[in-house]
Design an enzyme around this catalytic site. Structure first.
Site, PDB file in Angstrom:
ATOM      1  N   GLN A   1      20.317 -39.708 -21.123  1.00  9.54           N
ATOM      2  CA  GLN A   1      21.591 -40.003 -20.449  1.00  9.54           C
ATOM      3  C   GLN A   1      22.333 -41.159 -21.116  1.00  9.54           C
ATOM      4  OE1 GLN A   1      22.786 -37.817 -18.006  1.00  9.54           O
ATOM      5  NE2 GLN A   1      21.047 -36.885 -19.043  1.00  9.54           N
ATOM      6  N   HIS A  47      25.288 -40.510 -23.879  1.00  6.77           N
ATOM      7  CA  HIS A  47      26.566 -39.843 -23.621  1.00  6.77           C
ATOM      8  C   HIS A  47      27.759 -40.514 -24.290  1.00  6.77           C
ATOM      9  CE1 HIS A  47      26.125 -36.324 -21.008  1.00  6.77           C
ATOM     10  NE2 HIS A  47      24.975 -36.866 -20.666  1.00  6.77           N
ATOM     11  N   GLU A  90      23.247 -39.478 -10.024  1.00  7.93           N
ATOM     12  CA  GLU A  90      23.615 -38.119 -10.434  1.00  7.93           C
ATOM     13  C   GLU A  90      22.352 -37.286 -10.659  1.00  7.93           C
ATOM     14  OE1 GLU A  90      26.189 -36.054 -14.066  1.00  7.93           O
ATOM     15  OE2 GLU A  90      25.460 -38.115 -14.247  1.00  7.93           O
ATOM     16  N   HIS A  91      21.432 -37.813 -11.469  1.00  9.76           N
ATOM     17  CA  HIS A  91      20.157 -37.139 -11.743  1.00  9.76           C
ATOM     18  C   HIS A  91      19.010 -38.039 -11.286  1.00  9.76           C
ATOM     19  CE1 HIS A  91      22.975 -36.034 -15.091  1.00  9.76           C
ATOM     20  NE2 HIS A  91      22.646 -34.822 -14.701  1.00  9.76           N
ATOM     21  N   ASP A 103      20.605 -29.701 -17.262  1.00 12.65           N
ATOM     22  CA  ASP A 103      21.897 -29.755 -17.952  1.00 12.65           C
ATOM     23  C   ASP A 103      22.268 -28.428 -18.591  1.00 12.65           C
ATOM     24  OD1 ASP A 103      22.805 -32.261 -17.416  1.00 12.65           O
ATOM     25  OD2 ASP A 103      22.294 -33.141 -19.354  1.00 12.65           O
ATOM     26  N   HIS A 116      54.782 -26.149  23.377  1.00 15.13           N
ATOM     27  CA  HIS A 116      53.467 -25.538  23.229  1.00 15.13           C
ATOM     28  C   HIS A 116      53.038 -24.940  24.573  1.00 15.13           C
ATOM     29  CE1 HIS A 116      53.214 -27.716  19.457  1.00 15.13           C
ATOM     30  NE2 HIS A 116      51.997 -27.239  19.211  1.00 15.13           N
TER      31      HIS A 116
END
Length: 429
Positions: free
Chosen positions: A259, A262, A328-329, A362, A421
């Protein structure tokens, strides 16, 4: 890699949970200008920006089917086989998310229900500057196709010709509407559509925009939300590994760096362990792998910012911290991985056991890799078929039912001050 002893209340946990990359005012202002220009200037302005920022040659944004097929044909057989299997895995998983319409019958002829319909037209942003992402096409397009979306439009900044792997996936999925444009300008074109000088629609607007992008695309997506729907505003990637003394420290180190590579410098690569010896072994393995990596400088920048091995006194604290970070992971590489996984409340995806390396998710396993970041796992979910479906309520009252309930409805309406109404239902008595 830095080792820190922590408790759930430590400043270091607060710092990690507060991680964000806020765009500068300059970037925000540029995005707003691009959005306004394309909204007002249409296709000509989109072309102008694509020429300026995305390397477009000429005045045609559309990538022809012939170009896609030509590039796809260059995709090696081994790559084609892997991509076909990934598509199958992702499709098989997402079919299970499909929702069905339903009706329920009540008393007095009342019928209520929910009707499920797919969105008609969806825009998919595929990054094309710093990397090549056939997996992005798969993960975003397949659930849309399963949902029944009729038109999928791809926008991507292209360097030279369209990438062979991306082209192969597009061809395999039957996606033919592709435009050579990226950044905020691509988001603007998708959100507003684009007309030519005579007012003819060249590109129709979409109902939803999905897919990751650079900071300009991310800010643009946030700004057009409400005009169209979006998947989420994603931040830098992150992984959190829970590891005890049964883990292979070399495996853990490799997963942390997967990770960190990236590229933004703001990724998070965090490990939580309950003993110092394990922390030290993992740290040593990380240092060795970084030293031998061609991406050494990039990795080191990430590790300096948000690369940490957190040592806790016990797994009660470890799980509490993991849920607070809401990564995230999340990988769980402990002797009680299954039972620990059951205690996780907040995460985009949970990878259980030493063989469930994050890249498996992934690229290949089937669950979606478009996941909530920056702690938004507390309330967001992975991208799925449900993101491309609309739900319409169905209400059918009989004469008997309205006559039975009109006065009750009118009482509530009058209390709120909506006299017409009340009148609308009372007229039916």
């Amino acid at each position: 890699m830095q080792i820190v002893k922590v408790t759930p209340k430590s400043k270091e946990i607060e710092r990690i949970c507060g991680r964000e990359v806020a765009p500068s005012k300059e970037i925000h202002d540029k995005v707003m200008q691009i959005l306004a220009d394309i909204k007002n200037g249409g296709y000509a302005k989109a072309v102008e920006y694509a020429q300026k920022f995305d390397g477009l040659k000429g005045k045609n944004l559309r990538v022809s089917e012939k170009e896609i097929e030509k590039s796809a044909a260059k995709c090696p057989a081994e790559m084609q086989k892997a991509l076909k299997q990934a598509i199958k895995n992702v499709r098989d998983f997402h079919v299970n998310q499909m929702e069905d319409s339903w009706l329920m019958e009540g008393k007095d002829g009342v019928v209520l229900g929910q009707r499920i319909r797919p969105m008609k037209r969806v825009g998919l942003y595929v990054p094309g500057g710093a990397g090549i992402y056939p997996s992005t096409v798969i993960m975003n397009a397949v659930p849309a196709l399963v949902a029944g979306v009729k038109d999928i439009v791809v926008v991507t900044p292209i360097k030279g010709e369209i990438n062979r792997a991306v082209a192969f996936v597009l061809k395999e999925l039957g996606i033919t509407e592709v435009y050579h444009i990226g950044g905020a300008q691509a988001i603007a074109m998708l959100a507003y559509g684009a007309k030519d000088a005579k007012g003819k629609v060249v590109v129709e607007r979409v109902d939803k925009i999905v897919g990751p992008g650079n900071v300009f695309a991310a800010v643009a997506k946030k700004e057009v939300f409400g005009i169209v729907d979006i998947d989420m505003v994603a931040g830098p990637s992150e992984v959190l590994v829970l590891a005890d003394n049964t883990c292979d420290p070399d495996f853990v180190a490799a997963d942390l760096l997967s990770q960190a590579e990236h590229g933004s410098g703001f990724e998070a690569a965090i490990c939580i362990t309950d003993n110092m010896e394990t922390a030290q072994m993992i740290s040593e393995c990380v240092d060795i792998q970084v030293e031998n990596s061609p991406k050494k400088e990039l990795l080191q920048k990430v590790l300096d910012n948000f690369g940490r091995i957190l040592v806790v006194k016990d797994w009660f604290d470890g799980v509490e911290i993991a849920n607070a970070i809401a990564p995230e992971h999340m990988e769980i590489v402990t002797c009680e991985a299954e039972s620990m996984a059951a205690q996780i409340e907040n995460a985009g995806a949970v990878f259980i056991g030493p063989w469930s390396s994050e890249p498996v998710g992934d690229y290949f396993a089937g669950p979606n890799h478009v996941l909530p970041t920056n702690g938004t796992g507390r309330f967001f979910s992975p991208l799925g078929v449900y993101d491309f479906l609309k739900r319409m309520s169905i209400i059918k009252y009989s004469e008997k039912a309205i006559k039975k309930n009109a006065k009750a409805i009118a009482v509530v309406a009058n209390e709120e001050g909506f006299i017409h109404h009340a009148a609308a239902v009372l007229k039916r008595l």
